[in-house]
Design an enzyme around this catalytic site. Structure first.
Site, PDB file in Angstrom:
ATOM      1  N   ASN A  85       4.953   9.921  -2.639  1.00 38.28           N
ATOM      2  CA  ASN A  85       4.360   8.898  -1.776  1.00 38.28           C
ATOM      3  C   ASN A  85       4.809   9.114  -0.334  1.00 38.28           C
ATOM      4  O   ASN A  85       5.552  10.048  -0.049  1.00 38.28           O
ATOM      5  CB  ASN A  85       4.708   7.494  -2.279  1.00 38.28           C
ATOM      6  N   ASP A 137       6.274   4.613  -9.570  1.00 41.44           N
ATOM      7  CA  ASP A 137       6.221   3.707 -10.723  1.00 41.44           C
ATOM      8  C   ASP A 137       6.021   4.462 -12.034  1.00 41.44           C
ATOM      9  O   ASP A 137       6.521   4.054 -13.070  1.00 41.44           O
ATOM     10  CB  ASP A 137       5.087   2.693 -10.526  1.00 41.44           C
ATOM     11  N   PRO A 173      11.958   4.310 -15.032  1.00 42.99           N
ATOM     12  CA  PRO A 173      12.968   3.246 -15.088  1.00 42.99           C
ATOM     13  C   PRO A 173      13.037   2.530 -13.747  1.00 42.99           C
ATOM     14  O   PRO A 173      12.834   3.141 -12.700  1.00 42.99           O
ATOM     15  CB  PRO A 173      14.269   4.012 -15.341  1.00 42.99           C
ATOM     16  N   ILE A 179      15.315   1.330 -11.175  1.00 44.24           N
ATOM     17  CA  ILE A 179      16.719   1.594 -10.845  1.00 44.24           C
ATOM     18  C   ILE A 179      17.399   0.322 -10.353  1.00 44.24           C
ATOM     19  O   ILE A 179      18.498  -0.035 -10.803  1.00 44.24           O
ATOM     20  CB  ILE A 179      16.807   2.720  -9.780  1.00 44.24           C
TER      21      ILE A 179
HETATM   22  O1  C5P Z   1       8.830  -2.895  -7.983  1.00 43.33           O
HETATM   23  P1  C5P Z   1       8.842  -2.396  -6.600  1.00 43.33           P
HETATM   24  O2  C5P Z   1       8.699  -0.904  -6.498  1.00 43.33           O
HETATM   25  O3  C5P Z   1       7.880  -3.049  -5.669  1.00 43.33           O
HETATM   26  O4  C5P Z   1      10.298  -2.822  -6.067  1.00 43.33           O
HETATM   27  C1  C5P Z   1      10.805  -2.352  -4.889  1.00 43.33           C
HETATM   28  C2  C5P Z   1      12.325  -2.375  -4.943  1.00 43.33           C
HETATM   29  O5  C5P Z   1      12.814  -1.931  -6.202  1.00 43.33           O
HETATM   30  C3  C5P Z   1      12.928  -1.439  -3.936  1.00 43.33           C
HETATM   31  O6  C5P Z   1      14.191  -1.934  -3.587  1.00 43.33           O
HETATM   32  C4  C5P Z   1      13.044  -0.148  -4.736  1.00 43.33           C
HETATM   33  O7  C5P Z   1      14.009   0.736  -4.189  1.00 43.33           O
HETATM   34  C5  C5P Z   1      13.419  -0.651  -6.101  1.00 43.33           C
HETATM   35  N1  C5P Z   1      12.907   0.147  -7.210  1.00 43.33           N
HETATM   36  C6  C5P Z   1      13.771   0.873  -7.990  1.00 43.33           C
HETATM   37  N2  C5P Z   1      13.293   1.585  -9.077  1.00 43.33           N
HETATM   38  C7  C5P Z   1      11.985   1.569  -9.375  1.00 43.33           C
HETATM   39  C8  C5P Z   1      11.094   0.848  -8.594  1.00 43.33           C
HETATM   40  C9  C5P Z   1      11.582   0.152  -7.512  1.00 43.33           C
HETATM   41  O8  C5P Z   1      14.971   0.898  -7.709  1.00 43.33           O
HETATM   42  N3  C5P Z   1      11.542   2.277 -10.418  1.00 43.33           N
END
Ligand code: C5P
Length: 406
Positions: free
Chosen positions: A213, A282, A310, A312
């Site tokens: 991305n 994702d 996963p 994180i």
């Molecule tokens: O779910 P989303 O991607 O919108 O959430 C964003 C937040 O979650 C950010 O802080 C991102 O670094 C973290 N995140 C993560 N692992 C993922 C997806 C998002 O740590 N697989």
């Protein structure tokens, strides 16, 4: 940025080839908003002329304690009282030995001795041959100078003017500048361990293709720098980006979300703060091919199946360390609309005390941004500014929340 606006430095040059870098450093300090008074030892004058330093600093250069231009004939007092810091760059092995003994028979060492130690910090940028650097006398002198209150900015490693290779080169002017700017930042996270994820992840389809991305990693790198400036030990787990590592930060490079998770979880076990800025993919292709997938001429595109990656942040936020309050977790949300509602929902879903919202398409790759802080108390706008200014602001907000008012 004008990170040194209003600051006045005495820039002291002792004798060494690295004097040529001091010219560049002088310019860099001035560009960052500082004023600079140059003082040179006799040995320094063998390497660079006062004319060069006068032209770059826009001030007369002082080279002697007997300089009668000062009405009271005391340049060592007058010049040191005005300074926010004395910076000796290059600081030779001999000059360190002089400082150690409190010698005062030439202007620069006299000025270092005469400075009010509580008000005028002494910053040293050593520069010498690797054998001189490694010598027990130099190492002993450095330890004692540190104990006496001097800040030693470290050395670089690599090819030396003498033809040898090793430690002892003076740091490059941009590195010194970063350390000097850091020196003046408030130490809000002194002694803390901070863990940051940054950048995109790359999910392989085959050995030559993948899904990623547009995250530049700039915000996460700025947060890592700001945390280190605030006195923390910082580990930065970075996806594939080509940004330089902030000074003093330990960097772990990863590609995929799975690798980022594996690097992050053990680090989080000893962290006090975790800031997840990474734009983690994702999904990943369920079966990444070992061989390049070939076009077979049939016109049929390969069908890709995906597996969810996963989360994180959510994983770390659920850990025992976070649950017991020993690890403060901060998430980011890059949204395209309804920032407040989306950020509030994400804070709850991720289970973090603080979530930082921003409008993704408006910030990807840019050097500035605007933030929305969301916590249990409500929301707070942080107006548009450079990512480094926002990062420093965020570090202050984190520090404040970690130390609630008694
Ligand atoms: O779910 P989303 O991607 O919108 O959430 C964003 C937040 O979650 C950010 O802080 C991102 O670094 C973290 N995140 C993560 N692992 C993922 C997806 C998002 O740590 N697989």
């Amino acid at each position: 940025m004008n990170d040194l606006a209003g600051k006045h430095f005495v820039l002291g040059l002792s004798g060494g080839i690295a004097c040529y870098k001091a010219a560049e450093l002088c310019r860099a300090l001035i560009k960052e908003g500082a004023t600079v008074q140059v003082v040179m030892t006799e040995a320094a004058e063998q390497f660079i002329t006062p004319v060069t330093m006068q032209a770059l600093s826009g001030r007369n250069v002082y080279t002697s304690q007997w300089d009668s231009r000062e009405p009271n004939n005391m340049p060592h007092i007058n010049l040191s009282r005005e300074a926010d810091a004395i910076l000796v760059a290059p600081c030779s092995a001999d000059f360190m030995a002089r400082l150690l003994h409190g010698r005062a028979d030439e202007l620069l060492s006299l000025m270092c001795l005469a400075r009010p130690v509580d008000q005028v910090p002494l910053l040293l940028a050593p520069a010498m041959n690797r054998e001189m650097w490694a010598h027990p006398a130099t190492q002993r002198n450095m330890a004692q100078l540190t104990a006496d209150g001097a800040a030693i900015l470290g050395v670089g490693s690599g090819f030396q003017a003498c033809g040898e290779t090793g430690d002892g080169r003076m740091l490059e002017p941009p590195e010194l500048l970063e350390d000097i700017v850091a020196f003046f930042q408030p130490k809000l996270l002194a002694g803390k361990q901070v863990l940051v994820t940054a950048g995109p992840t790359f999910e392989a389809i085959d050995p030559v293709r993948g899904i990623t991305n547009l995250s530049s990693g700039k915000m996460g790198f700025a947060i890592a720098r700001a945390a280190r400036e605030a006195g923390a030990s910082v580990t930065l787990v970075a996806g594939p980006v080509s940004l330089p590592t902030p000074r003093g930060v330990t960097r772990i490079d990863v590609k995929s979300a799975q690798q980022m998770l594996e690097a992050t979880v053990p680090e989080a076990e000893r962290a006090d703060v975790f800031v997840a800025t990474a734009a983690v993919a994702d999904w990943r292709p369920s079966n990444s091919s070992d061989h390049k997938i070939k076009k077979d001429g049939s016109g049929n595109a390969p069908q890709l199946a995906f597996t969810e990656n996963p989360d994180i942040l959510a994983t770390v936020a659920k850990s025992a360390r976070a649950a017991s309050g020993r690890l403060f977790c901060v998430g980011f949300a890059a949204e395209s609309h309804d920032l407040v509602a989306n950020a509030q929902a994400k804070r709850a879903r991720k289970g973090v005390p603080l979530l930082v919202g921003n409008i993704g398409p408006a910030t990807f790759g840019a050097d500035d941004n605007a933030l929305l802080l969301v916590d249990a108390q409500g929301t707070q706008d942080v107006p548009r500014a450079s990512k480094l200014a926002l990062a420093r602001n965020l570090i202050a907000e984190i520090a404040r929340r970690m130390r609630p008012a008694a």
